[in-house]
Scaffold this motif. Structure first.
Motif, PDB file in Angstrom:
ATOM      1  N   SER A 363       0.856  -1.198   0.000  1.00 33.78           N
ATOM      2  CA  SER A 363       0.000   0.000   0.000  1.00 33.78           C
ATOM      3  C   SER A 363       0.884   1.237   0.000  1.00 33.78           C
ATOM      4  O   SER A 363       1.954   1.251   0.619  1.00 33.78           O
ATOM      5  CB  SER A 363      -0.905   0.001   1.229  1.00 33.78           C
ATOM      6  N   ILE A 364       0.442   2.246  -0.716  1.00 35.09           N
ATOM      7  CA  ILE A 364       1.159   3.521  -0.775  1.00 35.09           C
ATOM      8  C   ILE A 364       0.454   4.496   0.168  1.00 35.09           C
ATOM      9  O   ILE A 364      -0.750   4.757   0.040  1.00 35.09           O
ATOM     10  CB  ILE A 364       1.205   4.091  -2.202  1.00 35.09           C
ATOM     11  N   LEU A 365       1.210   5.054   1.123  1.00 42.60           N
ATOM     12  CA  LEU A 365       0.658   6.029   2.069  1.00 42.60           C
ATOM     13  C   LEU A 365       1.474   7.307   2.015  1.00 42.60           C
ATOM     14  O   LEU A 365       2.665   7.295   1.711  1.00 42.60           O
ATOM     15  CB  LEU A 365       0.709   5.476   3.499  1.00 42.60           C
ATOM     16  N   LYS A 366       0.804   8.410   2.305  1.00 48.21           N
ATOM     17  CA  LYS A 366       1.506   9.697   2.396  1.00 48.21           C
ATOM     18  C   LYS A 366       1.908   9.894   3.856  1.00 48.21           C
ATOM     19  O   LYS A 366       1.071  10.165   4.714  1.00 48.21           O
ATOM     20  CB  LYS A 366       0.606  10.832   1.918  1.00 48.21           C
ATOM     21  N   ILE A 367       3.201   9.745   4.112  1.00 49.10           N
ATOM     22  CA  ILE A 367       3.679   9.733   5.494  1.00 49.10           C
ATOM     23  C   ILE A 367       5.005  10.458   5.626  1.00 49.10           C
ATOM     24  O   ILE A 367       5.648  10.779   4.628  1.00 49.10           O
ATOM     25  CB  ILE A 367       3.852   8.284   6.001  1.00 49.10           C
ATOM     26  N   LYS A 368       5.394  10.690   6.894  1.00 45.85           N
ATOM     27  CA  LYS A 368       6.759  11.106   7.196  1.00 45.85           C
ATOM     28  C   LYS A 368       7.527   9.811   7.456  1.00 45.85           C
ATOM     29  O   LYS A 368       7.417   9.212   8.527  1.00 45.85           O
ATOM     30  CB  LYS A 368       6.795  12.020   8.423  1.00 45.85           C
ATOM     31  N   ALA A 369       8.263   9.382   6.466  1.00 43.17           N
ATOM     32  CA  ALA A 369       8.839   8.034   6.486  1.00 43.17           C
ATOM     33  C   ALA A 369       9.717   7.785   7.712  1.00 43.17           C
ATOM     34  O   ALA A 369       9.609   6.745   8.368  1.00 43.17           O
ATOM     35  CB  ALA A 369       9.630   7.803   5.201  1.00 43.17           C
ATOM     36  N   ILE A 397       3.979  -9.953  12.900  1.00 49.75           N
ATOM     37  CA  ILE A 397       3.646  -8.619  12.398  1.00 49.75           C
ATOM     38  C   ILE A 397       2.752  -8.795  11.178  1.00 49.75           C
ATOM     39  O   ILE A 397       3.151  -9.431  10.192  1.00 49.75           O
ATOM     40  CB  ILE A 397       4.904  -7.820  12.025  1.00 49.75           C
ATOM     41  N   ASN A 398       1.548  -8.244  11.261  1.00 58.83           N
ATOM     42  CA  ASN A 398       0.585  -8.326  10.155  1.00 58.83           C
ATOM     43  C   ASN A 398       0.251  -6.923   9.674  1.00 58.83           C
ATOM     44  O   ASN A 398      -0.084  -6.036  10.482  1.00 58.83           O
ATOM     45  CB  ASN A 398      -0.696  -9.028  10.611  1.00 58.83           C
ATOM     46  N   GLY A 399       0.357  -6.711   8.332  1.00 54.13           N
ATOM     47  CA  GLY A 399      -0.041  -5.443   7.740  1.00 54.13           C
ATOM     48  C   GLY A 399      -1.167  -5.679   6.771  1.00 54.13           C
ATOM     49  O   GLY A 399      -1.019  -6.457   5.827  1.00 54.13           O
ATOM     50  N   TYR A 400      -2.300  -5.002   6.970  1.00 52.20           N
ATOM     51  CA  TYR A 400      -3.476  -5.290   6.133  1.00 52.20           C
ATOM     52  C   TYR A 400      -4.344  -4.038   6.039  1.00 52.20           C
ATOM     53  O   TYR A 400      -4.245  -3.099   6.828  1.00 52.20           O
ATOM     54  CB  TYR A 400      -4.274  -6.457   6.732  1.00 52.20           C
ATOM     55  N   ILE A 401      -5.222  -4.059   4.999  1.00 53.02           N
ATOM     56  CA  ILE A 401      -6.132  -2.936   4.749  1.00 53.02           C
ATOM     57  C   ILE A 401      -7.500  -3.308   5.312  1.00 53.02           C
ATOM     58  O   ILE A 401      -8.029  -4.388   5.032  1.00 53.02           O
ATOM     59  CB  ILE A 401      -6.227  -2.640   3.245  1.00 53.02           C
ATOM     60  N   GLU A 402      -8.075  -2.381   6.113  1.00 51.68           N
ATOM     61  CA  GLU A 402      -9.394  -2.619   6.724  1.00 51.68           C
ATOM     62  C   GLU A 402     -10.060  -1.279   7.010  1.00 51.68           C
ATOM     63  O   GLU A 402      -9.450  -0.379   7.600  1.00 51.68           O
ATOM     64  CB  GLU A 402      -9.235  -3.419   8.022  1.00 51.68           C
ATOM     65  N   ASP A 403     -11.305  -1.149   6.565  1.00 48.29           N
ATOM     66  CA  ASP A 403     -12.095   0.073   6.805  1.00 48.29           C
ATOM     67  C   ASP A 403     -11.370   1.320   6.310  1.00 48.29           C
ATOM     68  O   ASP A 403     -11.322   2.351   7.007  1.00 48.29           O
ATOM     69  CB  ASP A 403     -12.426   0.214   8.291  1.00 48.29           C
ATOM     70  N   ASN A 404     -10.811   1.231   5.112  1.00 47.55           N
ATOM     71  CA  ASN A 404     -10.102   2.368   4.497  1.00 47.55           C
ATOM     72  C   ASN A 404      -8.918   2.840   5.348  1.00 47.55           C
ATOM     73  O   ASN A 404      -8.553   4.009   5.339  1.00 47.55           O
ATOM     74  CB  ASN A 404     -11.066   3.529   4.255  1.00 47.55           C
ATOM     75  N   LEU A 405      -8.338   1.898   6.099  1.00 48.41           N
ATOM     76  CA  LEU A 405      -7.156   2.174   6.911  1.00 48.41           C
ATOM     77  C   LEU A 405      -6.117   1.090   6.644  1.00 48.41           C
ATOM     78  O   LEU A 405      -6.458  -0.055   6.339  1.00 48.41           O
ATOM     79  CB  LEU A 405      -7.506   2.164   8.405  1.00 48.41           C
ATOM     80  N   TYR A 406      -4.853   1.475   6.750  1.00 56.30           N
ATOM     81  CA  TYR A 406      -3.803   0.464   6.722  1.00 56.30           C
ATOM     82  C   TYR A 406      -3.423   0.197   8.163  1.00 56.30           C
ATOM     83  O   TYR A 406      -2.974   1.096   8.882  1.00 56.30           O
ATOM     84  CB  TYR A 406      -2.578   0.937   5.931  1.00 56.30           C
ATOM     85  N   LYS A 407      -3.619  -1.079   8.551  1.00 56.18           N
ATOM     86  CA  LYS A 407      -3.388  -1.444   9.952  1.00 56.18           C
ATOM     87  C   LYS A 407      -2.174  -2.357  10.065  1.00 56.18           C
ATOM     88  O   LYS A 407      -1.992  -3.260   9.242  1.00 56.18           O
ATOM     89  CB  LYS A 407      -4.610  -2.144  10.542  1.00 56.18           C
ATOM     90  N   VAL A 408      -1.367  -2.097  11.075  1.00 54.51           N
ATOM     91  CA  VAL A 408      -0.204  -2.918  11.369  1.00 54.51           C
ATOM     92  C   VAL A 408      -0.352  -3.422  12.802  1.00 54.51           C
ATOM     93  O   VAL A 408      -0.436  -2.626  13.741  1.00 54.51           O
ATOM     94  CB  VAL A 408       1.110  -2.129  11.215  1.00 54.51           C
ATOM     95  N   ALA A 409      -0.416  -4.765  12.952  1.00 50.87           N
ATOM     96  CA  ALA A 409      -0.546  -5.376  14.272  1.00 50.87           C
ATOM     97  C   ALA A 409       0.745  -6.106  14.614  1.00 50.87           C
ATOM     98  O   ALA A 409       1.213  -6.939  13.839  1.00 50.87           O
ATOM     99  CB  ALA A 409      -1.727  -6.337  14.305  1.00 50.87           C
ATOM    100  N   ILE A 410       1.322  -5.751  15.769  1.00 49.37           N
ATOM    101  CA  ILE A 410       2.550  -6.398  16.252  1.00 49.37           C
ATOM    102  C   ILE A 410       2.175  -7.188  17.487  1.00 49.37           C
ATOM    103  O   ILE A 410       1.749  -6.620  18.502  1.00 49.37           O
ATOM    104  CB  ILE A 410       3.639  -5.353  16.568  1.00 49.37           C
TER     105      ILE A 410
END
Length: 475
Positions: A363-369, A397-410
């Motif tokens: 996923s591409i996000l606009k962030i302060k890397a 570590i899981n990274g997934y898209i849910e509810d128009n959010l990118y979620k990272v679970a550690i």
């Protein structure tokens, strides 16, 4: 005790003592006068009756006057009783009763017998059942010879009732005066004490930090002057307290800002240092023989060193007030960023026989890397720290898209976080007092939370034997 109650108590006590003293004194004076009058009256009765007895016995032609007394006893009894409004007993010199109309014989008569035989006249005043009886005992003397004894009772109850009425009226007047003086003194005391009470309340309120106190300062008496000076003092204290609070707030803000800045910079420096130290250790220990890996490691060491150098230069500028650390939002592949962080942190995890297992969506996000990288380095570092000596060696570590959010679970296994720590875990300077936290400033999760908030995202932390930190970032 309040001053008005003290004044009232003192005045009341004085009034009661004075009232009782006056009442007792006047009662005693009246009683003494009454008894003195009764004594004088009884003595007059004695003189009159003695003359009557002497006259009566002299009119009779008796050779022996004691026999004459015995013969004339009943006559004398009637005569004296009627003329002197009394009851009496006529006895011979031995105390034998010759005539009597006494309804009762007072004990004083028997007690006085020996003294009367010696020629003494005795007057007793007897109080009984709200009655006052005068008891008179005297010897009958004819031609200097004792021929008999008169015991006479005279009722002075009317005089006693007059005395009783007078004392009751006096007591009533005293009570009325005491109540009047008490009410008057209470009013005057309240008038005097009220300004003092108000001043006391104002001083107490001022001591509790309330500076909005008002006082009546009208007048030229000492209390009014004191109230005005108190208000002036209050205003000066209020101004000084405000100045102190303003300065204190500035100092506290400055101290907090410096500490947060220092710890933030520490975390900024920690990110490149983690990569540099990890890759350097692997090269030094010759853990991997792959030349391509070594080239990547050297490249990462160089790039992170360059970044560390830039940070140090920025810190020097900030210390001189010439610049501040800023970073622009850029579009970045979050999966690549996470893989880079995981690769760096895996080096540390392997030292503790821990594995980082991950599954990430692109996923591409606009962030302060760099800031986001700092967040995940901190979260994974925490997971490594608290997974040591647990049964599960895997950090997921899981990274997934849910509810128009990118979620990272550690997710990692760990001991539950104490409730008092967990409830404030995203606040600054909160840390667990354990061996793992010896070198922690307690700012890690707070800074992570602030960075994620800056990205309009959220961060949560579940508690239990499995700890899950979840970061949600909007597209």
């Amino acid at each position: 005790m309040k001053i008005k109650y003290k004044f009232t108590l003192i005045i009341t006590s004085i009034l009661i003592v004075l009232g009782l003293s006056l009442n007792i004194s006047v009662r005693k004076i009246l009683k003494d006068n009454m008894e003195s009058s009764i004594t004088s009256s009884m003595k007059e009765v004695m003189k009159s009756t003695r003359e009557s007895i002497k006259y009566t016995l002299s009119q009779r032609n008796y050779l022996y006057k004691d026999k004459a007394l015995k013969e004339e006893a009943n006559y004398l009894l009637d005569y004296i009783s009627q003329n002197f409004d009394s009851t009496l007993q006529i006895c011979d010199i031995s105390g034998n009763v010759l005539a009597s109309n006494l309804s009762f014989k007072p004990i004083e008569i028997s007690q006085n017998l020996s003294e009367v035989k010696e020629g003494k006249t005795i007057v007793n005043i007897k109080y009984q059942n709200n009655e006052l009886i005068g008891v008179l005992s005297y010897p009958i003397i004819i031609n200097e010879s004792y021929i008999g004894i008169i015991n006479l009772n005279k009722d002075y109850t009317p005089l006693y009732e007059e005395y009783y009425k007078a004392t009751n009226i006096l007591t009533l007047i005293e009570i009325i005066l005491i109540v009047f003086i008490f009410l008057l003194s209470t009013r005057l005391t309240n008038k005097i004490a009220k300004p003092i009470t108000n001043l006391t309340i104002a001083a107490k309120s001022l001591g509790e930090g309330n500076y909005d106190v008002l006082l009546n300062t009208e007048g030229t008496d000492e209390i009014s002057i004191l109230s005005r000076e108190f208000l002036n003092m209050k205003n000066k204290i209020k101004e000084q307290i405000l100045d102190i609070e303003n300065e204190k707030e500035k100092v506290e803000k400055l101290a907090l800002s410096r500490k947060i800045f220092f710890d933030t910079v520490t975390h900024e420096l920690k990110t490149p240092l983690t990569s540099i130290i990890g890759y350097s250790e692997m090269i030094l220990e010759n853990v991997v023989d792959d030349e391509d890996f070594k080239k990547r490691a050297v490249s990462r060491i160089y790039s992170e060193s360059q970044r560390l150098n830039t940070l140090v230069l920025e810190i020097i500028k900030i210390s001189k007030g010439l610049s501040s650390i800023k970073e622009e939002y850029i579009e970045f592949n979050i999966k690549e960023l996470l893989e880079q962080v995981i690769a760096d942190m895996s080096i540390k995890a392997e030292k503790y026989n821990l594995n980082i297992i991950y599954n990430l969506e692109d996923s591409i996000l606009k962030i302060k890397a760099n800031k986001i990288k700092e967040v995940f380095i901190n979260l994974i570092d925490n997971a490594i720290k608290y997974s040591i000596n647990t049964n599960d060696n895997n950090i997921k570590i899981n990274g997934y898209i849910e509810d128009n959010l990118y979620k990272v679970a550690i997710i990692n296994e760990a001991n539950p976080i104490p409730e008092e720590i967990y409830n404030h875990v995203f606040e600054p300077f909160i840390k667990i007092n354990s061996d793992e936290d010896n070198y922690s400033s307690g700012l890690g999760l707070y800074l992570c939370s602030e960075i994620i908030k800056d990205h309009n995202g959220s961060i949560t932390l579940s508690n239990g034997n499995k700890v899950e930190a979840t970061v949600s970032l909007p597209f």
